[in-house]
Scaffold this motif. Structure first.
Motif, PDB file in Angstrom:
ATOM      1  N   GLN A 212     -55.753 -38.936   8.077  1.00 40.58           N
ATOM      2  CA  GLN A 212     -57.057 -38.195   7.608  1.00 40.58           C
ATOM      3  C   GLN A 212     -57.388 -36.892   8.563  1.00 40.58           C
ATOM      4  O   GLN A 212     -58.033 -36.338   8.021  1.00 40.58           O
ATOM      5  N   GLY A 216     -54.774 -35.244   5.152  1.00 37.33           N
ATOM      6  CA  GLY A 216     -55.107 -36.251   3.934  1.00 37.33           C
ATOM      7  C   GLY A 216     -56.422 -36.232   3.940  1.00 37.33           C
ATOM      8  O   GLY A 216     -57.341 -35.827   4.889  1.00 37.33           O
ATOM      9  N   TYR A 217     -57.035 -36.571   2.661  1.00 34.62           N
ATOM     10  CA  TYR A 217     -58.461 -36.776   2.369  1.00 34.62           C
ATOM     11  C   TYR A 217     -59.528 -35.597   2.625  1.00 34.62           C
ATOM     12  O   TYR A 217     -60.522 -35.625   2.992  1.00 34.62           O
ATOM     13  N   ARG A 218     -58.604 -34.320   2.569  1.00 35.32           N
ATOM     14  CA  ARG A 218     -59.169 -33.055   3.140  1.00 35.32           C
ATOM     15  C   ARG A 218     -59.628 -32.369   1.985  1.00 35.32           C
ATOM     16  O   ARG A 218     -59.136 -32.153   0.910  1.00 35.32           O
ATOM     17  N   THR A 219     -60.785 -31.655   2.119  1.00 35.18           N
ATOM     18  CA  THR A 219     -61.232 -30.960   1.017  1.00 35.18           C
ATOM     19  C   THR A 219     -60.439 -29.689   0.649  1.00 35.18           C
ATOM     20  O   THR A 219     -60.315 -29.663  -0.592  1.00 35.18           O
ATOM     21  N   ASP A 220     -59.786 -29.004   1.518  1.00 36.10           N
ATOM     22  CA  ASP A 220     -58.908 -27.981   1.239  1.00 36.10           C
ATOM     23  C   ASP A 220     -57.226 -28.613   1.224  1.00 36.10           C
ATOM     24  O   ASP A 220     -56.437 -27.726   1.770  1.00 36.10           O
ATOM     25  N   GLN A 257     -61.228 -27.286  10.603  1.00 37.90           N
ATOM     26  CA  GLN A 257     -61.700 -28.187   9.597  1.00 37.90           C
ATOM     27  C   GLN A 257     -61.440 -29.541   9.230  1.00 37.90           C
ATOM     28  O   GLN A 257     -62.080 -30.513   9.328  1.00 37.90           O
ATOM     29  N   SER A 258     -60.020 -29.794   9.325  1.00 34.71           N
ATOM     30  CA  SER A 258     -59.415 -31.326   9.234  1.00 34.71           C
ATOM     31  C   SER A 258     -60.109 -32.289  10.342  1.00 34.71           C
ATOM     32  O   SER A 258     -60.177 -33.232  10.162  1.00 34.71           O
ATOM     33  N   ILE A 260     -62.791 -31.484  12.370  1.00 38.00           N
ATOM     34  CA  ILE A 260     -64.354 -31.719  12.343  1.00 38.00           C
ATOM     35  C   ILE A 260     -64.571 -32.668  10.970  1.00 38.00           C
ATOM     36  O   ILE A 260     -65.358 -33.782  11.303  1.00 38.00           O
ATOM     37  N   GLU A 261     -63.923 -32.640   9.854  1.00 40.59           N
ATOM     38  CA  GLU A 261     -64.228 -33.665   8.945  1.00 40.59           C
ATOM     39  C   GLU A 261     -63.915 -34.982   9.511  1.00 40.59           C
ATOM     40  O   GLU A 261     -64.577 -35.998   8.953  1.00 40.59           O
ATOM     41  N   GLN A 262     -62.881 -35.290  10.221  1.00 45.34           N
ATOM     42  CA  GLN A 262     -62.419 -36.674  10.915  1.00 45.34           C
ATOM     43  C   GLN A 262     -63.695 -37.107  11.884  1.00 45.34           C
ATOM     44  O   GLN A 262     -63.956 -38.059  12.089  1.00 45.34           O
ATOM     45  N   ILE A 263     -63.902 -35.825  12.643  1.00 42.03           N
ATOM     46  CA  ILE A 263     -65.014 -36.468  13.938  1.00 42.03           C
ATOM     47  C   ILE A 263     -66.292 -36.874  13.148  1.00 42.03           C
ATOM     48  O   ILE A 263     -66.871 -38.031  13.525  1.00 42.03           O
ATOM     49  N   VAL A 264     -66.851 -36.584  12.072  1.00 42.06           N
ATOM     50  CA  VAL A 264     -67.829 -36.919  11.347  1.00 42.06           C
ATOM     51  C   VAL A 264     -67.588 -37.979  10.357  1.00 42.06           C
ATOM     52  O   VAL A 264     -68.513 -38.394   9.620  1.00 42.06           O
ATOM     53  N   TYR A 265     -66.511 -38.448  10.422  1.00 43.06           N
ATOM     54  CA  TYR A 265     -66.078 -39.699   9.285  1.00 43.06           C
ATOM     55  C   TYR A 265     -66.835 -40.902   9.712  1.00 43.06           C
ATOM     56  O   TYR A 265     -66.293 -41.335  10.715  1.00 43.06           O
ATOM     57  N   GLU A 266     -67.386 -41.543   8.760  1.00 44.92           N
ATOM     58  CA  GLU A 266     -67.852 -42.972   9.166  1.00 44.92           C
ATOM     59  C   GLU A 266     -68.741 -42.877  10.346  1.00 44.92           C
ATOM     60  O   GLU A 266     -68.431 -43.939  11.091  1.00 44.92           O
TER      61      GLU A 266
ATOM     62  N   THR B  13     -67.374 -27.498   3.221  1.00 44.71           N
ATOM     63  CA  THR B  13     -66.451 -28.634   2.992  1.00 44.71           C
ATOM     64  C   THR B  13     -67.136 -30.011   3.236  1.00 44.71           C
ATOM     65  O   THR B  13     -68.169 -29.971   4.071  1.00 44.71           O
ATOM     66  N   ALA B  14     -66.572 -31.178   2.892  1.00 40.64           N
ATOM     67  CA  ALA B  14     -67.449 -32.488   3.130  1.00 40.64           C
ATOM     68  C   ALA B  14     -66.484 -33.650   3.182  1.00 40.64           C
ATOM     69  O   ALA B  14     -65.211 -33.361   2.568  1.00 40.64           O
ATOM     70  N   ARG B  15     -66.963 -34.557   3.517  1.00 43.03           N
ATOM     71  CA  ARG B  15     -66.255 -35.813   3.753  1.00 43.03           C
ATOM     72  C   ARG B  15     -66.953 -37.103   3.749  1.00 43.03           C
ATOM     73  O   ARG B  15     -68.084 -36.981   4.587  1.00 43.03           O
ATOM     74  N   GLY B  17     -67.710 -41.732   3.543  1.00 47.66           N
ATOM     75  CA  GLY B  17     -67.048 -42.822   4.093  1.00 47.66           C
ATOM     76  C   GLY B  17     -68.264 -44.073   4.039  1.00 47.66           C
ATOM     77  O   GLY B  17     -69.300 -44.016   4.010  1.00 47.66           O
ATOM     78  N   ASP B  18     -67.676 -45.353   4.336  1.00 47.73           N
ATOM     79  CA  ASP B  18     -68.791 -46.366   4.392  1.00 47.73           C
ATOM     80  C   ASP B  18     -69.192 -46.761   5.923  1.00 47.73           C
ATOM     81  O   ASP B  18     -68.440 -46.709   6.529  1.00 47.73           O
ATOM     82  N   LYS B  19     -70.522 -47.338   5.790  1.00 47.86           N
ATOM     83  CA  LYS B  19     -70.769 -47.962   7.260  1.00 47.86           C
ATOM     84  C   LYS B  19     -71.586 -49.340   6.597  1.00 47.86           C
ATOM     85  O   LYS B  19     -72.920 -49.190   6.422  1.00 47.86           O
ATOM     86  N   ASN B  24     -71.929 -42.697   4.588  1.00 45.32           N
ATOM     87  CA  ASN B  24     -71.864 -41.443   5.342  1.00 45.32           C
ATOM     88  C   ASN B  24     -71.328 -40.353   4.498  1.00 45.32           C
ATOM     89  O   ASN B  24     -70.258 -40.359   4.059  1.00 45.32           O
ATOM     90  N   ALA B  26     -70.635 -36.178   5.192  1.00 43.83           N
ATOM     91  CA  ALA B  26     -70.777 -35.205   6.187  1.00 43.83           C
ATOM     92  C   ALA B  26     -70.614 -33.738   5.589  1.00 43.83           C
ATOM     93  O   ALA B  26     -69.542 -34.075   4.752  1.00 43.83           O
ATOM     94  N   ILE B  28     -69.649 -29.817   6.200  1.00 46.52           N
ATOM     95  CA  ILE B  28     -69.173 -28.898   7.408  1.00 46.52           C
ATOM     96  C   ILE B  28     -69.212 -27.443   6.878  1.00 46.52           C
ATOM     97  O   ILE B  28     -68.394 -27.206   5.825  1.00 46.52           O
ATOM     98  N   ARG B  30     -68.333 -23.519   6.546  1.00 42.56           N
ATOM     99  CA  ARG B  30     -67.131 -22.695   6.623  1.00 42.56           C
ATOM    100  C   ARG B  30     -67.597 -21.731   7.779  1.00 42.56           C
ATOM    101  O   ARG B  30     -66.636 -20.887   8.322  1.00 42.56           O
TER     102      ARG B  30
END
Lengths: 456, 119
Positions: A212, A216-220, A257-258, A260-266, B13-15, B17-19, B24, B26, B28, B30
């Protein structure tokens, strides 16, 4: 030289080729493998009830089988994994047998346990284990509890490494602690050097979900090939500065971006991310791309670790089943609703009213309810009906309603070939906390051959 | 005069998930200009309204200005969460992709916000 820690499994069921591909294309100091989602342990509890030698992530044995040549060749490579699940000693025994048979009987394996609190909680009738969010008491559910595990931190992992382990197998530990343990072992940082412990926790958070963070699971996602996606490596320097990267020549991408997307995941509040080792503040982080799939992460800060440990408890709570039918034709939306009604009405003929039922028209926008209306010219829609009930027999009756519709329902239905919906037991998730004083992490290190001789 | 709109996905962009039973989501930005704009317009209320039919209890917004991103916590949005939800998306995995279609008033410097301007 920075410490290099990789992850090649982000959950139980992740890509089976990942560990070998990673180790054959790059060198790392540690490989971590993460297998435990919130409810995985309840599944393992059921397995252990049937067979006392099971209850762990058996996939891990296949991984070690695949990478055994690398373990022989690279004498410094170490593995850290929570594959032990609900039965880490049985996992070590099975692994001990396997390694002994392939000439690695001398290899030291450490087992970290002490996370399993189910007996303790049953003894106390659930008193003191109120729901973390709602404050509800556990008492009236405790007799249905199937698993309860505290999230241990990195200290017992570090201890197992100090005692010479090349493979550390744990039960439930915080995902990030799989990385924090090796970092603390390698650099010998003070456990109250909160900023460095936080940096190691950020490193763990970044790689714990496998690919991730590498594309993986990335917007771009379209701007790279994902076929041979590289699993992540985090480099940690002596000061706690990080670089996230992946093996040269692998697929995927590591970008600002990949990462930061993971830093803010869950996460919840980014200024207070709770782990057993430290409370991490993500808002002080700075992220900068260095080029060539290398991204720097600096500036982690942390606050003292919490006095309590999070506990993940699961209790049996009814049954679920879910069935699908493809509905075809210009009138597919209307027809799908009629088919759903037919199922409900026929259950009524048997005197059954289900406790809850959810009807989704997949393809018509129900993936996220309320955002779109179905297109006007739809020719087909997948009808998915899911049901919950505390009575298994009610759901067995529900599961039998789908097939007859092919011959006694409307024209234009297909998709029954996959068989009757399966009725499965469901578990409710009950997050709670425990005082550290009530948890005693253990750590035992011995050779593969010694573990083998302790098989039950 | 009618206000023109652009989609959040054109500048961020965005991501997701579950808590547990919370989701959540998020977002981001550009660009730095995009983040400053989102700070003003992408309020918790706007996100709550967008996901209204998920029966979200409450939406909390947290900011990470150094990362040009914000995290939305959607309380009780997952109809029981990974173990008990009867939805196909038990863990809120689709919400990140979904929020990119959220319409925003078109900013005057939209082109500046589209471009990635971080090192």
């Amino acid at each position: 030289m920075s410490l290099r820690i990789a992850n090649a499994a982000g959950f139980w069921g992740d890509w089976t080729l990942a560990p070998r591909q990673l180790l054959e294309t790059t060198e790392v100091d540690f490989l971590t493998l993460e297998y435990l989602a919130e409810l995985t342990l309840s599944i393992m509890a059921r397995q252990r009830n049937k067979d006392s030698a099971s209850g762990f992530a058996r996939d891990f044995l296949n991984v070690v089988d695949q990478i055994a040549p690398v373990l022989k060749r690279q004498s410094e490579l170490k593995l850290v994994t929570n594959a032990g699940g609900l039965n880490p000693h049985a996992c070590a025994a099975a692994l001990g047998k396997q390694l002994s048979e392939c000439g690695l009987g001398d290899l030291p394996i450490g087992v970290v346990a002490g996370d399993d609190l189910i007996d303790q909680i049953r003894d106390k009738q659930g008193a003191g284990y109120d729901h973390f969010d709602t404050g509800q008491p556990l008492e009236d559910r405790v007799d249905r509890a199937v698993s309860a595990n505290a999230y241990l931190g990195a200290q017992p992992i570090c201890e197992a490494l100090q005692q010479g382990s090349r493979i550390v197998i744990t039960g439930r530990v915080a995902d990030a602690s799989l990385t924090v343990g090796p970092a603390m072992y390698h650099y010998g940082w003070d456990w109250e050097d909160w900023n460095r412990v936080a940096a190691a926790s950020v490193a763990g958070h970044l790689i714990e979900c496998g690919a991730q963070v590498t594309g993986g699971y990335r917007t771009d996602w379209r701007d790279c090939s994902l076929t041979k996606i590289g699993y992540p490596i985090v480099e940690i320097d002596h000061d706690g500065q990080l670089v996230v990267t992946k093996p040269d020549g692998s697929g995927g991408r590591v970008t600002r971006q990949s990462v930061i997307e993971q830093i803010v995941y869950e996460i919840g509040d980014p200024a207070a991310y709770y782990t057993p080792d430290v409370v991490v503040d993500f808002t002080t982080l700075e992220v900068a791309a260095l080029g060539d799939d290398r991204v720097a992460v600096r500036g982690a800060t942390g606050n003292p670790r919490p006095e309590t440990l999070k506990v993940s408890l699961a209790y049996a709570d009814g049954y679920q089943a879910s069935g699908q039918l493809l509905i075809y034709g210009r009138d597919c939306i209307v027809k799908a609703r009629i088919v759903a009604d037919l199922i409900r009405e026929r259950l009524g003929l048997e005197g059954i009213e289900l406790e809850s039922m959810n009807i989704e028209l997949l393809g018509a926008g129900d993936g996220v309810p309320g955002l779109t209306s179905p297109p006007t010219d739809m020719r087909e829609v997948m009808l998915r009906i899911s049901a919950f009930d505390h009575r298994r027999e009610a759901l067995e009756a529900f599961a039998k309603q789908f097939a007859p519709l092919i011959t006694n329902g409307p024209a234009g239905l297909a998709g029954y070939a996959q068989g009757r919906p399966v009725v499965r037991a469901t578990y409710a998730y009950w997050p709670t906390v425990v005082d550290r004083d009530n948890v005693t992490p253990t750590c035992k290190v011995q050779t593969a051959e010694q573990w083998n001789q302790q098989r039950t | 005069m009618t206000e023109t709109t652009c989609l959040l996905g054109s500048i961020a962009t965005a991501r997701s998930g579950d808590k547990g039973n919370h989701a959540n989501v998020a977002v981001i930005a550009r660009s730095q200009a995009g983040y400053r704009y989102l700070e003003q317009v992408l309020t918790a209320e706007r996100v709550a309204e967008y996901f209204d039919l998920l029966d979200v209890g409450e939406v909390k917004r947290f900011e990470l200005p150094k990362l040009g991103s914000m995290n939305f916590l959607l309380i009780d949005a997952l109809a029981g969460g990974a173990s008990q939800s009867l939805r196909i998306d038990t863990q809120g995995k689709l919400l990140g992709t979904a929020i990119l279609d959220l319409p925003l008033p078109t900013p005057v410097n939209l082109d500046e916000m589209r471009a990635v301007d971080y090192p």
